[in-house]
Design a protein around this motif. Structure first.
Motif, short mmCIF file in Angstrom:
data_model
loop_
_atom_site.label_atom_id
_atom_site.label_comp_id
_atom_site.label_asym_id
_atom_site.label_seq_id
_atom_site.Cartn_x
_atom_site.Cartn_y
_atom_site.Cartn_z
N ILE A 1 1.18 0.62 1.32
CA ILE A 1 2.47 1.14 0.87
C ILE A 1 2.98 2.18 1.87
O ILE A 1 2.23 2.69 2.71
N SER A 2 4.26 2.54 1.73
CA SER A 2 4.85 3.55 2.60
C SER A 2 4.51 4.95 2.08
O SER A 2 4.11 5.12 0.92
N ARG A 3 4.73 5.94 2.92
CA ARG A 3 4.51 7.33 2.50
C ARG A 3 5.47 7.72 1.39
O ARG A 3 5.11 8.44 0.46
N ILE A 4 6.71 7.24 1.48
CA ILE A 4 7.70 7.56 0.45
C ILE A 4 7.22 7.04 -0.91
O ILE A 4 7.29 7.75 -1.91
N THR A 5 6.72 5.81 -0.92
CA THR A 5 6.20 5.25 -2.16
C THR A 5 5.02 6.06 -2.67
O THR A 5 4.92 6.34 -3.87
N MET B 1 -9.72 10.31 2.06
CA MET B 1 -8.71 9.88 3.03
C MET B 1 -7.52 10.83 2.97
O MET B 1 -7.19 11.37 1.92
N ASP B 2 -6.86 10.97 4.12
CA ASP B 2 -5.59 11.69 4.14
C ASP B 2 -4.50 10.74 3.67
O ASP B 2 -4.75 9.56 3.40
N ILE B 3 -3.28 11.22 3.58
CA ILE B 3 -2.21 10.40 3.02
C ILE B 3 -1.91 9.18 3.89
O ILE B 3 -1.63 8.09 3.38
N LYS B 4 -2.01 9.33 5.20
CA LYS B 4 -1.75 8.20 6.09
C LYS B 4 -2.75 7.06 5.85
O LYS B 4 -2.36 5.90 5.70
N LYS B 5 -4.03 7.41 5.80
CA LYS B 5 -5.07 6.40 5.57
C LYS B 5 -4.97 5.81 4.17
O LYS B 5 -5.17 4.61 3.98
N ALA B 6 -4.64 6.64 3.19
CA ALA B 6 -4.49 6.16 1.81
C ALA B 6 -3.34 5.15 1.71
O ALA B 6 -3.46 4.13 1.04
N CYS B 7 -2.24 5.44 2.39
CA CYS B 7 -1.10 4.52 2.40
C CYS B 7 -1.48 3.20 3.06
O CYS B 7 -1.12 2.12 2.57
N GLU B 8 -2.20 3.28 4.16
CA GLU B 8 -2.66 2.07 4.84
C GLU B 8 -3.59 1.27 3.93
O GLU B 8 -3.50 0.05 3.85
N TYR B 9 -4.47 1.96 3.24
CA TYR B 9 -5.44 1.32 2.35
C TYR B 9 -4.73 0.57 1.22
O TYR B 9 -5.11 -0.55 0.87
N LEU B 10 -3.67 1.19 0.65
CA LEU B 10 -2.93 0.57 -0.43
C LEU B 10 -1.84 -0.38 0.06
O LEU B 10 -1.30 -1.16 -0.72
N TYR C 1 4.40 9.25 -2.16
CA TYR C 1 4.88 10.52 -2.72
C TYR C 1 5.50 10.32 -4.10
O TYR C 1 5.35 11.17 -4.98
N ARG C 2 6.16 9.20 -4.33
CA ARG C 2 6.72 8.90 -5.65
C ARG C 2 5.59 8.72 -6.67
O ARG C 2 5.69 9.18 -7.81
N ILE C 3 4.53 8.02 -6.27
CA ILE C 3 3.39 7.81 -7.16
C ILE C 3 2.72 9.14 -7.49
O ILE C 3 2.35 9.40 -8.63
N ILE C 4 2.56 9.99 -6.47
CA ILE C 4 1.96 11.32 -6.68
C ILE C 4 2.82 12.13 -7.65
O ILE C 4 2.31 12.73 -8.60
N LYS C 5 4.13 12.15 -7.41
CA LYS C 5 5.04 12.94 -8.24
C LYS C 5 5.01 12.47 -9.69
O LYS C 5 5.09 13.28 -10.61
N ARG D 1 3.98 22.77 -0.32
CA ARG D 1 3.88 21.33 -0.09
C ARG D 1 2.44 20.89 -0.01
O ARG D 1 2.08 19.82 -0.48
N GLY D 2 1.59 21.68 0.58
CA GLY D 2 0.16 21.39 0.64
C GLY D 2 -0.16 20.10 1.38
O GLY D 2 0.71 19.43 1.92
N ILE D 3 -1.42 19.77 1.39
CA ILE D 3 -1.92 18.55 2.03
C ILE D 3 -2.62 17.75 0.94
O ILE D 3 -3.45 18.28 0.20
N TYR D 4 -2.28 16.49 0.84
CA TYR D 4 -2.90 15.62 -0.15
C TYR D 4 -4.07 14.87 0.44
O TYR D 4 -4.01 14.39 1.57
#
Length: 70
Positions: free
Chosen positions: A20-24, A9-18, A26-30, A43-46
């Motif tokens: 959570i927001s994109r900001i959240t 999944m891309d980040i949008k789908k992953a956020c929907e799946y969990l 990115y915090r989890i990734i960091k 920055r790349g693509i996650y």
């Protein structure tokens, strides 16, 4: 021979799946609390494997008596 489906999944789908927001996310990734793939420099693509998202959810699951007194 059994084949296993590897859903990415891309980040949008992953956020929907969990849920959570994109900001959240990115915090989890960091904080390196979730496994993901980073494609490209800078920055790349996650990208996220559904199995890794499920694993993250399992590790952060609360028991029914967590947070209760007694």
């Amino acid at each position: 021979m059994a084949t296993e489906t590897f859903k990415i999944m891309d980040i949008k789908k992953a956020c929907e799946y969990l849920g959570i927001s994109r900001i959240t996310m990115y915090r989890i990734i960091k904080s390196k609390k979730i496994e993901c793939f980073k494609i490209g420099d800078g920055r790349g693509i996650y990208k996220f494997a559904q199995a890794d998202l499920d694993n993250y959810l399992s590790r952060h699951r609360l028991n029914s008596n967590d947070g209760k007194d007694g």
